[in-house]
Design a protein around this motif. Structure first.
Motif, short mmCIF file in Angstrom:
data_model
loop_
_atom_site.label_atom_id
_atom_site.label_comp_id
_atom_site.label_asym_id
_atom_site.label_seq_id
_atom_site.Cartn_x
_atom_site.Cartn_y
_atom_site.Cartn_z
N GLY A 225 0.79 -1.23 0.00
CA GLY A 225 0.00 0.00 0.00
C GLY A 225 0.82 1.27 0.00
O GLY A 225 0.32 2.35 -0.33
N TYR A 226 2.11 1.16 0.35
CA TYR A 226 2.96 2.34 0.42
C TYR A 226 3.63 2.67 -0.91
O TYR A 226 4.12 3.78 -1.10
N VAL A 227 3.68 1.70 -1.80
CA VAL A 227 4.41 1.87 -3.06
C VAL A 227 3.68 2.83 -3.99
O VAL A 227 2.50 2.64 -4.31
N SER A 247 -6.26 -5.65 -5.96
CA SER A 247 -6.15 -7.07 -6.32
C SER A 247 -4.72 -7.59 -6.22
O SER A 247 -4.50 -8.80 -6.09
N GLN A 248 -3.74 -6.69 -6.23
CA GLN A 248 -2.34 -7.11 -6.18
C GLN A 248 -1.69 -6.87 -4.82
O GLN A 248 -0.52 -7.19 -4.62
N GLU A 255 -6.59 -8.85 1.90
CA GLU A 255 -7.33 -10.08 1.60
C GLU A 255 -8.79 -9.92 2.01
O GLU A 255 -9.69 -10.37 1.31
N PHE A 256 -9.00 -9.26 3.14
CA PHE A 256 -10.38 -9.01 3.58
C PHE A 256 -11.07 -8.04 2.62
O PHE A 256 -12.25 -8.20 2.30
#
Length: 423
Positions: A225-227, A247-248, A255-256
């Motif tokens: 999420g930081y990228v 999705s990636q 996942e949730f």
């Protein structure tokens, strides 16, 4: 000096009193007062009890029924840390701003850029000035703790009060200001406001708390999420905001989120790195009943937690959240306070807030100021904690929105000036 001698004398007398629980409390209270140099006057209830100490046959006794009636207020010295929510607390919105006077002399209204959802807030010059007064004159640490996405925080920073720390994504990310950024560093330049000093308007840089970031990443958020997020753009690591798609993303949190998407929920993760939001207004395939069922879903077994705010549900790792973030920052700013655990340390802090997603933070802090109450759960909290929760909004006297915030900040400043405060 006379008061100290008298208090010491009373404490010695009480050593000979039969050690009931009530007598223990009274003795401890007197000893605590003695420790502050006799500057704190005794409550009237204690003074009245003095006349009911009976001496007979060379010994001292206290009538047990008298002691049971004594109310002994608990006293604690506040550490100078003020946690504040942003939206609905410091920042307000025109649709609910009847008390705001646009041309009030010396208190110009500052308008913020619109958020990703289109909301455009406002903050008063006096709010900005009072926040800096807290830091400068009361030597308080001011921390802004918000559920807003990091991209929104970075856009709003020039308009928000300069603080000692900023937390976004429900407390999932923490940033500190850098007072002397280098010539090539990305900087924030505060907007001018009435009453601003030269120091208030100095540009500053930002640095992230890597320890906290790694902790949240390792507890369910992962690192994807930081990228390419807004912070990378701000720091010049990439040219434009290009986050990894949901999705990636790897990690229990994502996942949730993917599972919710498969059920038909629209998951808002843009601008978030360790949190995502499900907004009722954005749902097209999910019924209101399904949304409310999701609100009450227990996700703790997955290592996650939730908070709700104005028709939105935020999901994040359970090690995150506003309360945990505040506990971490209180320890960060008060490293010398080794005698307190996290719970005791937070009870010595003050917070300003208004809504459901602030409840955990509010219950954890020692004193709470509310410029507004925007949920039934917060109203219930006020009813049950009137000794700790202070509502500064007064519709009948037209003290709402920015005026209520200014009133709250003024009372916080007064609170921080007192050596001891009732809890």
């Amino acid at each position: 000096m006379l008061i100290i001698i008298l208090l010491s004398f009373l404490a010695h007398i009480l050593l000979f009193v039969p050690r009931t629980a009530e007598a223990n409390a009274l003795t401890d209270f007197v000893q605590d007062i003695s420790l502050v140099g006799g500057k704190q006057s005794l409550p009237s209830t204690i003074q009245e009890t003095h006349t009911k100490i009976n001496r007979g046959g060379g010994s001292s006794t206290i009538e047990s029924d008298t002691v049971q009636e004594v109310h002994i207020p608990m006293k604690r010295k506040f550490v100078n840390i003020v946690f504040s929510d942003v939206d609905g607390t410091l920042v307000h919105y025109p649709a609910a701003s009847g008390s705001v006077k646009e041309n009030e002399t010396g208190n110009r209204i500052i308008y913020l850029p619109a958020s990703s959802t289109g909301l455009k807030g406002m903050i008063s010059s006096k709010t900005l000035a009072l926040c800096q007064k807290l830091r400068r004159e009361n030597h308080s640490k001011l921390v802004l703790v918000s559920g807003m996405r990091t991209s929104t925080l970075l856009t709003r920073l020039p308009y928000l009060p300069k603080a000692d720390a900023y937390a976004s994504e429900a407390g999932g990310r923490i940033f500190y200001p850098v007072d002397n950024p280098g010539p090539t560093d990305a900087v924030i330049t505060p907007v001018s406001f009435d009453g601003a000093s030269e120091d208030d308007l100095k540009s500053f840089g930002l640095v992230e708390d890597e320890f906290w970031r790694n902790k949240i990443s390792n507890n369910g958020a992962g690192s994807d999420g930081y990228v390419g997020d807004a912070m990378d753009v701000f720091l010049g690591k990439c040219d434009q905001d290009a986050p990894i798609e949901l999705s990636q993303r790897r990690g229990q949190l994502w996942e949730f989120g993917k599972m919710l998407e498969q059920k038909g929920f629209i998951v808002d993760y843009k601008g978030y790195s360790n949190c995502f939001r499900v907004n009722l207004k954005q749902q097209t395939k999910i019924s209101r009943e399904d949304f409310h069922e999701l609100e009450s879903t227990d996700v703790s077994y997955m290592g996650l937690a939730t908070s709700c705010n104005l028709g939105c549900i935020d999901f994040y790792p359970k090690s995150s959240g506003k309360k945990n973030c505040c506990a971490f920052l209180a320890r960060h700013f008060q490293e010398q306070t080794i005698s307190m655990n996290d719970e005791e340390l937070l009870k010595s802090c003050v917070c300003l807030c208004d809504d459901d997603n602030d409840l955990e933070m509010a219950h954890a802090c020692g004193k709470v100021y509310l410029p507004a109450m925007t949920s039934d759960s917060m109203r219930d909290a006020v009813k049950n904690n009137r000794h700790r929760f202070v509502v500064t909004e007064n519709v009948f006297e037209n003290v709402t929105d920015t005026r209520a915030t200014e009133c709250a900040l003024a009372q916080v400043a007064q609170e921080m000036s007192n050596p001891l405060t009732d809890l």
